[in-house]
Write a protein that holds these residues in place. Structure first.
Motif: not given
Ligand code: 1GP
Length: 244
Positions: A26, A31, A36, A53, A70, A229, A233, A236
């Motif tokens: 993420v 994001m 989230v 992250v 998160i 990743g 993005e 989904e």
């Protein structure tokens, strides 16, 4: 020896149990905080085992805010994959202490690390030294731009193997083969398998993996942990292919 129940020791025991691991990456710059909870719900329902992250260019504090958000929605370990010292936050569970061993920019080999020490001193964040190798993918990546280093050529297979092994011999606990975020081509499978054969430490592979087939190919070639990743993005719905 890694401490019992550390993120690293859990990683080692999962791998020795034959499990294949998946980290969802993420990027704090991409994001939106409001999204989230919905996003992490999908992560929780998928085969993902870790959340990474980080990003190449991230606004100050954005990482900490994101990590805290998160954490409200998952029990999965949150591991920092930082592009810069400013992305280190004690609220995560662990930090990949990345040394860009494929390049010759001292700042990314040791310089940033020295600057990180004042943040890490006294912190409970688990630090995992990681040899990070950037492999060419067919187009320039932001890692290349930010670090001002060239990726390793996919035709220099022996050099890639030797570089990864040198990382292990220097005491690094993980090797990360990186094609770059949004790579046109993931790390070639042949390279994954040659590097894996040489290593006694876990192998992470990431960059440009967009399908379940590519994920399985990476696992079958020897990746212990795959990082994805961009594919999440962009769409989904990819989580639907990776349901638990
Ligand atoms: C990037 O390896 C990670 O550092 C993931 O790459 O965004 O292409 O999945 P993607």
């Amino acid at each position: 020896m890694a401490e019992k129940n550390s993120i690293y020791s859990c990683l080692i025991s999962s791998i020795s149990d034959g499990k294949k691991l998946l980290a969802v990456l993420v990027d704090p710059d991409k994001m939106v905080i409001e999204n989230v909870s919905g996003f992490i719900k999908k992560v929780n329902q998928s085969i993902a085992t870790h959340i990474f992250v980080g990003g190449s260019t991230v606004n100050i504090n954005a990482t900490e805010i994101l990590v805290l958000e998160i954490k409200k929605h998952t029990k999965l370990p949150i591991i920092l994959f930082p592009g810069d010292v400013s992305q280190i936050t004690n609220h995560a569970d662990a930090l990949l202490f990345l040394s860009l061993i494929s390049g010759d920019n001292t700042e990314y080999l040791i310089g940033k690390h020295i600057k990180a020490v004042s943040k890490l001193r006294g912190s409970k964040l688990e630090v995992i030294p990681t040899g990070y190798l950037l492999i060419e993918n067919g187009r320039p990546t932001s890692v290349e731009k930010v670090t001002q280093t060239k990726p390793m050529s996919t035709s220099s297979v022996q050099n890639i193997i030797d570089t990864a092994k040198a990382g292990e011999l220097l005491g690094m606990k993980l090797v990360y083969l990186e094609a770059g975020s949004g790579a046109l081509q993931p790390v070639p499978l042949e390279i994954i398998s040659f590097v894996k054969r040489e290593l006694n430490i876990p192998l992470i592979v990431g960059g440009g993996i967009r399908t379940k087939q590519q994920l399985e190919n990476a696992y079958n070639s020897g990746a212990d942990l795959v990082v994805i990743g961009t594919a999440f993005e962009d769409d989904e719905a990819f989580f639907d292919d990776l349901r638990n």
